[in-house]
Every structure is written in C-alpha cells, then in structure tokens.
Design a protein around this motif. Structure first.
Motif, PDB file in Angstrom:
ATOM      1  N   GLY A   1      -4.250   1.674   5.083  1.00 28.57           N
ATOM      2  CA  GLY A   1      -4.409   2.042   3.675  1.00 28.57           C
ATOM      3  C   GLY A   1      -5.507   3.070   3.472  1.00 28.57           C
ATOM      4  O   GLY A   1      -5.352   4.031   2.701  1.00 28.57           O
TER       5      GLY A   1
ATOM      6  N   LYS B   1      -5.147  -2.774   6.438  1.00 23.19           N
ATOM      7  CA  LYS B   1      -6.177  -2.201   5.563  1.00 23.19           C
ATOM      8  C   LYS B   1      -6.671  -0.852   6.092  1.00 23.19           C
ATOM      9  O   LYS B   1      -6.923   0.084   5.326  1.00 23.19           O
ATOM     10  CB  LYS B   1      -7.345  -3.184   5.413  1.00 23.19           C
TER      11      LYS B   1
ATOM     12  N   GLN C   1       0.816  -1.211   0.000  1.00 19.99           N
ATOM     13  CA  GLN C   1       0.000   0.000   0.000  1.00 19.99           C
ATOM     14  C   GLN C   1       0.849   1.260   0.000  1.00 19.99           C
ATOM     15  O   GLN C   1       0.618   2.189  -0.781  1.00 19.99           O
ATOM     16  CB  GLN C   1      -0.901   0.012   1.242  1.00 19.99           C
TER      17      GLN C   1
ATOM     18  N   PHE D   1      -8.531   2.158  -3.734  1.00 17.95           N
ATOM     19  CA  PHE D   1      -7.930   1.230  -2.778  1.00 17.95           C
ATOM     20  C   PHE D   1      -8.965   0.212  -2.333  1.00 17.95           C
ATOM     21  O   PHE D   1     -10.064   0.579  -1.902  1.00 17.95           O
ATOM     22  CB  PHE D   1      -7.397   1.999  -1.563  1.00 17.95           C
TER      23      PHE D   1
END
Length: 313
Positions: free
Chosen positions: A144, A141, A88, A105
């Motif tokens: 990100g 995540k 990322q 994303f």
C-alpha cells in the motif's frame, strides 16, 4: 482540506475510522461520506469504481483493513494478505481515476523488520526480515505504501502514508481470538473480576515491550497531516515511549480493579521483542500525542463497559 470537501472515511466503524469521523465532526466537516461493508465491499473492484465515479469524493482516509492479533494472523494468513491487497488496490486506483485531491493511507509499524534498531525510523523500511507472525499483513501494508508512492510519481497524485504504532480505544476489537494484546488483556481482567477468578493467563513471557497510542490521538494526527503534509516519505505516528507487557497488565488491572494473579503461558509466542517508533519526524511537523496511557486506558475501559453486550457477543 476545506470544510465543503466531500470526505470518504473508509472503515468508519473500526477503531481508527470511527475516531477520524469523530475528529472531522468536531472540526466542522459536514460532508463526511461513509459506507458499511454491506453497502460497499471494498474488495469488489467494480463496486468501488462506481462508488467513486458517483460520489464526487475530494478527500480519502483509507482506514479500512482486515486486522487482528497474533492468533488471527497465524490462522488466516491468506485472508490478511489478499483482503488488504484488494481493499488498497481498489480504493487507491479508483481514487486516482476519479480525480480525488488527496488520500491518506493507514499503514502499520509491523512493516518494519523484526529486529530493527529501536526506536524504529521511517528509513528502516525494507532493511531486514519481517516478524513471521504477521508477515502477510505487513507485506500488504508495504504494498500500500509503495502504491501511494508509485501513483504520486506516475500520476502526480497527493497520497500520503502514516505508520501508527499499536492502537487502542473506543470501537476496539475485544474478541479473545482475533484482538490485539491490550483489548484482550482488558477483557480478561474484567471477566476475571466479575467471575471472581483467582488468576488470568497471559500469553508469552511478559517481557516484550510495546508502544500504545490512543485512537483519538491518531485521528488528530491524521487530520493534522492531511492539512499540513504532502510528500512521498512515510510518517511514524506514536508516543515515543514503550512499556513491557507485564507492566501493561498491571496498569490494566488497576484500571479494571482486578486483584488476582497473572500466569504467563510461555508456550505461546511473544512476537517481536520490542516495537517503539521514532517520532522525531512527526514532532518536527508540529504534532505530538496528548493522551497518557493511564487516561487512555480509563477511557477505553469506560467505552468497553458501556458496550459490553455488543463487543462480547
């Protein structure tokens, strides 16, 4: 997006990336840029920077990630955290430096708290404790998402983040040690059928409820949102209804044609009790899933049979 944009699909061989490539090709986008892991290791900062400077990329779909089921997350937590953070960070920073117009994303609904109210709304992010079995992946995540938001704020970029629910479809991972629940169950049922086994073992109690989205529907949503949506707010992508693992097993048995029994191994973890996303926002933006679970399972099983040798070796 414009038809002459150079579009980089990171992770094009995976479940999500391959579906995005198919969708773009159907819609007539011809400048689709892809790289295998051997050609470009996204964990390599210098290599990623050089790639973006050289390739003049306009649009990025960031679908590359290290993913896996409960066992893989349990056994390799450092890899799930580190690899995803590197991928990322390298792609997002290099995209900004190279002047990429827009980036999408791909997050995951595991970002939401373990005991979040159901269905899970976008604003539930960071309101409670994460599910321990995939916490490192979820933290990566979440990072990100926050990177995309921070870059939009600081640099004026146009980066959006979508949170798909549990996925399945062609190019899925059918490895019994590292796959997610649906492909693992499909493989178990198929192999029990061809070996004429009296039963299959399913981990947990069968009571947890999960929502399943066909990968081509997610690809359709991603391309749609890249054309129509800009903003810092994350967007859930799902079907808006869930099913128990026990009921899912019965659906898969029907599609596969397996008539044996199901034995539940309750010594294995169930994971999150329920995972259903609120899809009010994406519906308000004009998109809804179109593939039923029955049809999606049939298509996924057809692909599995056609690629049996490759996905089981």
């Amino acid at each position: 997006m414009h038809k002459n944009d150079r579009i980089f699909v990171a992770g094009h061989r995976g479940l999500v990336g391959s579906a995005i490539v198919r969708k773009l090709e159907v819609e007539g986008y011809q400048q689709i840029v892809t790289r295998t892991r051997k050609e470009l290791d996204l964990r390599d900062k210098l290599a990623v920077e050089q790639f973006f400077q050289r390739e003049d990329i306009d649009i990025v779909f960031l679908a590359a990630a290290k993913v896996g089921g409960i066992v893989a997350n349990r056994d390799y937590p450092a890899d799930f955290l580190t690899d995803n953070l590197l991928i990322q960070t390298n792609v997002i920073t290099s995209a900004q430096q190279a002047g990429v117009k827009k980036l999408l994303f791909l997050g995951s609904t595991c970002i939401y708290p373990k005991l979040a109210p159901q269905p899970m709304k976008e604003e539930d992010l960071l309101t409670g404790e994460l599910e321990s079995t995939n916490e490192p992946y979820a933290i990566a995540k979440i990072a990100g998402i926050k990177m995309c938001q921070a870059y939009n704020q600081q640099y004026g970029t146009n980066y959006i983040s979508v949170m798909p629910t549990n996925l399945y479809g062609s190019h899925d991972n059918f490895d019994l040690e590292s796959s997610h629940v649906l492909p693992a169950l499909m493989r178990k049922c198929h192999e029990a059928k061809i070996k004429n086994l009296p039963s299959i073992e399913v981990w947990g109690t069968g009571k947890p409820r999960r929502e399943f989205l066909y990968s081509d529907d997610l690809a359709d949503a991603c391309v749609y949102l890249m054309k129509t949506y800009s903003g810092n707010d994350i967007v859930n992508i799902g079907v808006g209804k869930d099913i128990s693992i026990a009921a899912l097993v019965e659906e898969i048995k029907k599609v596969v044609g397996y008539e044996g029994d199901v034995v539940y191994n309750t010594s294995r973890p169930d994971g999150t009790p329920r995972k259903l996303v609120d899809v009010t926002k994406v519906h308000s933006l004009g998109w809804e899933a179109s593939t039923s679970l029955d049809e999606g399972l049939r298509q996924a099983y057809h692909w599995y049979l056609e690629n049996y040798e490759a996905v089981t070796n």
